[in-house]
Enzyme design. Structure first.
Site: not given
Lengths: 100, 130
Positions: B76-78
Site C-alpha cells: 500500500v503506497c504509504i
C-alpha cells in the site's frame, strides 16, 4: 509489437478513447470494460469512430459490463470476454496499456 | 507469466471488484502475481474500518481474503495511505494517532515497490476509474 489497450471510462467522461485511437497501431486490440462499454452503443459517435479503425485491430469488451447495461454488441464486430479470456488476451499481446 | 496488479480506485468502485476478479483469473490460469500495489484511492481497500451494508458485496474483505489465502505481496503506497487515514502501528505512533487500521496481509511502503515489481513482471495491469 502489438499492444492491448484497456479502457474503463465512458467516452463522454474522459478522453481515454480518443487518446487511444490516436496511438492505435496495426494489430492492436482494445478492451472496453466498466462504463467504457457505452462506446459500443449502436449509432453513438464513439461507435462510429470504432467502425473506422484499421481492420487489423480487434475490439473486445467485458461481457458482464455489456450485459449489465443491455448494450447490443451486435452493431460492431466485438468479442465478448469473461475474466479468463481477459487474462489470456493480456498474455497474447506483447504489451498492455491500461488507460486511466 | 508474471503480473503486477495496480489498484487505483476505492473499494466501492466497480474497478476494484474488476481488479479482484482479474487477479483471481490470473492465478487460476497458472500465472504468478509478483505484487499487488494499492495506490491513490486504492489504499482505502486496505482499511479494516470499512463497514459495508449487508446487501452489498464487501470487496475489501474479499481482497484481503484473496491476498492472505494466496500469500500475495500486497503493498500500500504509504503517502497515499497516510493522507487517507490508513495507518499501521509504526505510523500511528509516529504521528500520534489513536487508530491503527491497516488490515492484516498488507504492508505500507513506497512507490519504489511498484517500480521494483515492474522490473520483475511481464505485465502490469492497472484498474482505476469507475
Amino acid at each position: 509489437m502489438t499492444t492491448l489497450h484497456i479502457i474503463n471510462a465512458a467516452p463522454t467522461q474522459t478522453t481515454q478513447l480518443s487518446s487511444c485511437l490516436r496511438v492505435l497501431s496495426a494489430g492492436d486490440g482494445i478492451v472496453f470494460c466498466g462504463e467504457a462499454v457505452q462506446a459500443l452503443r449502436a449509432g453513438s459517435l464513439a461507435a462510429q469512430q470504432l467502425q473506422g479503425i484499421d481492420h487489423s485491430c480487434k475490439v473486445y469488451a467485458l461481457e458482464e459490463d455489456v450485459l449489465a447495461r443491455a448494450i447490443d454488441a451486435e452493431a460492431l464486430p466485438v468479442t465478448l470476454l469473461d475474466y479468463p479470456a481477459f487474462v489470456a488476451l493480456c498474455v497474447a499481446y506483447s504489451r498492455v496499456s491500461s488507460w486511466t | 507469466m508474471k503480473f503486477v496488479i495496480n489498484v487505483l480506485s476505492s473499494s466501492n468502485a466497480p474497478a476494484t471488484r474488476r481488479a479482484l476478479r482479474f487477479a483471481q483469473a490470473v492465478l487460476a490460469a497458472g500465472h504468478e502475481i509478483v505484487r499487488v500495489f494499492f495506490y491513490q484511492d486504492g489504499v482505502l481497500t486496505a482499511s479494516n474500518n470499512l463497514v459495508v451494508a449487508q446487501d452489498q458485496q464487501d470487496i475489501a474483505k474479499q481482497w484481503q481474503a484473496f491476498i492472505t489465502e494466496n500469500k500475495l505481496d500486497a503493498v500500500v503506497c504509504i503517502a497515499a495511505a497516510l493522507r487517507r487515514g490508513v495507518l499501521d502501528q509504526a505510523e500511528a505512533q509516529r504521528y500520534q494517532r489513536e487508530a491503527v487500521n491497516l488490515a492484516d496481509g498488507y504492508q505500507l511502503s513506497g512507490l519504489g515497490q511498484l517500480h521494483d515489481a515492474l522490473q520483475q513482471a511481464d505485465r502490469c495491469i492497472s484498474f482505476g476509474g469507475e
